[in-house]
Design a protein around this motif. Structure first.
Motif, mmCIF file in Angstrom:
data_model
loop_
_atom_site.group_PDB
_atom_site.id
_atom_site.type_symbol
_atom_site.label_atom_id
_atom_site.label_comp_id
_atom_site.label_asym_id
_atom_site.label_seq_id
_atom_site.Cartn_x
_atom_site.Cartn_y
_atom_site.Cartn_z
ATOM 1 N N ASN A 72 74.307 113.508 83.895
ATOM 2 C CA ASN A 72 73.236 113.846 84.833
ATOM 3 C C ASN A 72 72.630 115.192 84.416
ATOM 4 O OD1 ASN A 72 74.661 116.024 86.091
ATOM 5 N ND2 ASN A 72 75.654 114.610 87.505
ATOM 6 N N SER A 73 71.499 115.539 85.037
ATOM 7 C CA SER A 73 70.739 116.704 84.577
ATOM 8 C C SER A 73 71.542 117.996 84.654
ATOM 9 C CB SER A 73 69.450 116.834 85.403
ATOM 10 O OG SER A 73 68.569 115.771 85.140
ATOM 11 N N ALA A 74 72.316 118.166 85.725
ATOM 12 C CA ALA A 74 73.093 119.394 85.874
ATOM 13 C C ALA A 74 74.107 119.534 84.747
ATOM 14 C CB ALA A 74 73.796 119.409 87.224
ATOM 15 N N HIS A 75 74.777 118.443 84.400
ATOM 16 C CA HIS A 75 75.778 118.508 83.332
ATOM 17 C C HIS A 75 75.126 118.714 81.971
ATOM 18 C CE1 HIS A 75 78.886 116.201 85.980
ATOM 19 N NE2 HIS A 75 78.823 117.481 86.259
ATOM 20 N N VAL A 76 73.943 118.136 81.770
ATOM 21 C CA VAL A 76 73.232 118.374 80.511
ATOM 22 C C VAL A 76 72.931 119.865 80.352
ATOM 23 C CG1 VAL A 76 71.070 118.012 79.257
ATOM 24 C CG2 VAL A 76 72.232 116.073 80.315
ATOM 25 N N CYS A 77 72.436 120.485 81.423
ATOM 26 C CA CYS A 77 72.141 121.922 81.366
ATOM 27 C C CYS A 77 73.399 122.731 81.067
ATOM 28 C CB CYS A 77 71.498 122.384 82.666
ATOM 29 S SG CYS A 77 69.799 121.824 82.895
ATOM 30 N N THR B 3 72.933 117.470 67.942
ATOM 31 C CA THR B 3 73.610 117.008 69.154
ATOM 32 C C THR B 3 72.693 117.203 70.347
ATOM 33 O OG1 THR B 3 75.784 117.566 68.239
ATOM 34 C CG2 THR B 3 75.640 117.248 70.619
ATOM 35 N N LEU B 4 72.414 116.124 71.046
ATOM 36 C CA LEU B 4 71.478 116.134 72.166
ATOM 37 C C LEU B 4 72.208 115.792 73.452
ATOM 38 C CD1 LEU B 4 68.718 113.864 70.585
ATOM 39 C CD2 LEU B 4 68.956 116.343 70.353
ATOM 40 N N GLY B 5 71.676 116.319 74.547
ATOM 41 C CA GLY B 5 72.086 115.876 75.870
ATOM 42 C C GLY B 5 70.862 115.318 76.577
ATOM 43 N N GLY C 293 68.598 131.596 82.173
ATOM 44 C CA GLY C 293 69.200 131.749 80.851
ATOM 45 C C GLY C 293 68.812 130.653 79.882
ATOM 46 N N LEU C 294 68.184 129.576 80.379
ATOM 47 C CA LEU C 294 67.719 128.511 79.505
ATOM 48 C C LEU C 294 66.194 128.506 79.470
ATOM 49 C CD1 LEU C 294 70.005 125.472 80.440
ATOM 50 C CD2 LEU C 294 70.297 127.112 78.572
ATOM 51 N N LEU D 73 59.537 116.043 83.328
ATOM 52 C CA LEU D 73 60.749 115.843 82.529
ATOM 53 C C LEU D 73 60.740 116.906 81.445
ATOM 54 C CD1 LEU D 73 60.549 111.955 82.202
ATOM 55 C CD2 LEU D 73 61.646 113.313 83.997
ATOM 56 N N ARG D 74 61.827 117.653 81.339
ATOM 57 C CA ARG D 74 61.828 118.859 80.509
ATOM 58 C C ARG D 74 62.859 118.809 79.393
ATOM 59 N NH1 ARG D 74 61.316 120.757 85.854
ATOM 60 N NH2 ARG D 74 59.521 122.118 86.211
ATOM 61 N N ALA D 75 62.521 119.502 78.307
ATOM 62 C CA ALA D 75 63.507 119.862 77.293
ATOM 63 C C ALA D 75 64.024 121.249 77.627
ATOM 64 C CB ALA D 75 62.874 119.861 75.902
ATOM 65 N N VAL D 76 65.326 121.452 77.486
ATOM 66 C CA VAL D 76 65.940 122.760 77.778
ATOM 67 C C VAL D 76 66.790 123.190 76.586
ATOM 68 C CG1 VAL D 76 65.956 122.400 80.273
ATOM 69 C CG2 VAL D 76 67.926 121.669 78.940
ATOM 70 N N TRP D 77 66.816 124.508 76.351
ATOM 71 C CA TRP D 77 67.605 125.039 75.243
ATOM 72 C C TRP D 77 67.946 126.493 75.506
ATOM 73 C CZ3 TRP D 77 62.393 124.122 75.167
ATOM 74 C CH2 TRP D 77 61.554 125.196 74.871
ATOM 75 N N ARG D 78 68.900 126.994 74.712
ATOM 76 C CA ARG D 78 69.318 128.396 74.800
ATOM 77 C C ARG D 78 68.317 129.281 74.069
ATOM 78 N NH1 ARG D 78 73.164 125.451 73.037
ATOM 79 N NH2 ARG D 78 73.047 126.260 70.918
ATOM 80 N N PRO D 79 68.323 130.595 74.359
ATOM 81 C CA PRO D 79 67.469 131.514 73.598
ATOM 82 C C PRO D 79 67.776 131.403 72.103
ATOM 83 C CG PRO D 79 68.392 132.587 75.523
ATOM 84 C CD PRO D 79 69.081 131.265 75.415
ATOM 85 N N PRO D 80 66.782 131.751 71.241
ATOM 86 C CA PRO D 80 65.513 132.414 71.547
ATOM 87 C C PRO D 80 64.485 131.462 72.152
ATOM 88 C CG PRO D 80 65.644 131.965 69.213
ATOM 89 C CD PRO D 80 66.982 131.587 69.791
#
Length: 302
Positions: free
Chosen positions: A133-138, A99-101, A159-160, A273-280
């Motif tokens: 939008n970017s804020a909602h994706v985060c 699942t991607l945003g 945290g991301l 343009l960035r990829a963002v994800w939760r830890p680790p």
């Protein structure tokens, strides 16, 4: 003519007699009424043509033949359990999901090529793409709704984790009939800030980037706030007003002359343009593979 194979349930019942010492105990463990259990064992005896259970007033136990058959029944049941485990593994593999945003600009102009390459590598994976939008994706990444997100905002929430996968540039664009299209001198940043613009909604990466670039200037109220780059592009083409847009979204129109680029002195809005994800910090699995692919293809396209 091949012989009919015994039912696995009755083989499990026979093993239960060996394990628990009696047919009554085996039937209780299997949650089967003892008369039904006894009937199933008798059917198996007739089917195999040998006595399996010795029946006496104190209970039912395995015969010598029954002990041998119970030994082989264990192996059959173990193999059947292995078969189910393998099938479950194949089912998980076939139903693998990601699942991607993605922000609108990334989703429209970069994600199709990335997902095409990813699908060729992993045709068994079902990909669900959510576009916000970017804020909602985060927010969705932080909440665990999305495995990974792709955004165009200049900052990433605490945290991301993030990594740059591509770059683009924001430019001022107008309809060829707009007075700015005939200017000989570049605009000043103060002039741009003082002009009502067609803009994205708050939370959009494009809007945030522009607001940060002009934060030291007095700003005019937006001309119109619109929810997508496509809507803004259509409005600029229709002479509604000027806008600051990604070159990814207006490259074709600038090339054809349908839109004109307006230079602004001191304004250089190249952005990551960035990829963002939760830890680790180290993103693994399918999501990690997609990010690595996006970085390779994103850099190739810069």
């Amino acid at each position: 003519m091949s012989q009919r194979l015994p039912d696995l349930h009755v083989l499990a019942l026979l093993v239960g007699v060996d394990d628990h010492g009696s047919l009554s105990a085996a039937s209780r463990k299997a949650e089967i009424a003892q008369p039904n259990a006894s009937r199933s064992i008798k059917q198996l005896e007739r089917h195999l043509g040998i006595p399996l259970v010795r029946r006496n007033p104190s209970g039912s136990t395995l015969t010598a033949e029954g002990t041998v058959i119970a030994h082989w029944a264990r192996r059959i049941l173990a193999d059947a359990a292995t078969l189910l485990d393998v099938a479950a593994g194949l089912r998980v593999e076939r139903s693998a999901e990601l699942t991607l945003g993605a922000s609108l600009t990334v989703a429209e102009h970069l994600m199709p090529a990335w997902l095409g390459s990813f699908h060729r590598m992993h045709p068994e994976v079902t990909v669900h793409l959510q576009v916000h939008n970017s804020a909602h994706v985060c927010e969705r990444v932080a909440d665990g709704v999305c495995d990974v997100g792709f955004v165009e905002s200049p900052t990433v929430p605490r945290g991301l984790h993030s990594v740059t996968v591509a770059r683009d540039r924001l430019v001022v664009v107008v309809n060829p009939a707009h007075p700015w299209a005939r200017r000989r001198k570049p605009l000043t940043m103060a002039e741009l800030a003082a002009t009502p613009l067609l803009v994205r909604e708050p939370g959009s990466g494009t809007r945030t980037t522009l607001d940060l670039a002009l934060q030291e200037y007095d700003r005019a109220e937006p001309l119109i706030e619109l929810g997508s780059a496509a809507a803004i592009r259509t409005s600029v083409l229709g002479s509604v007003g000027p806008a600051v847009m990604s070159t990814l979204a207006v490259g074709d129109q600038l090339g054809s002359g349908e839109l004109r680029l307006v230079d602004v002195e001191g304004l250089d809005l190249v952005r990551a343009l960035r990829a963002v994800w939760r830890p680790p910090r180290q993103l693994a699995g399918l999501a990690g593979e997609l990010v690595r692919l996006a970085r390779r293809e994103g850099k190739a396209g810069v």
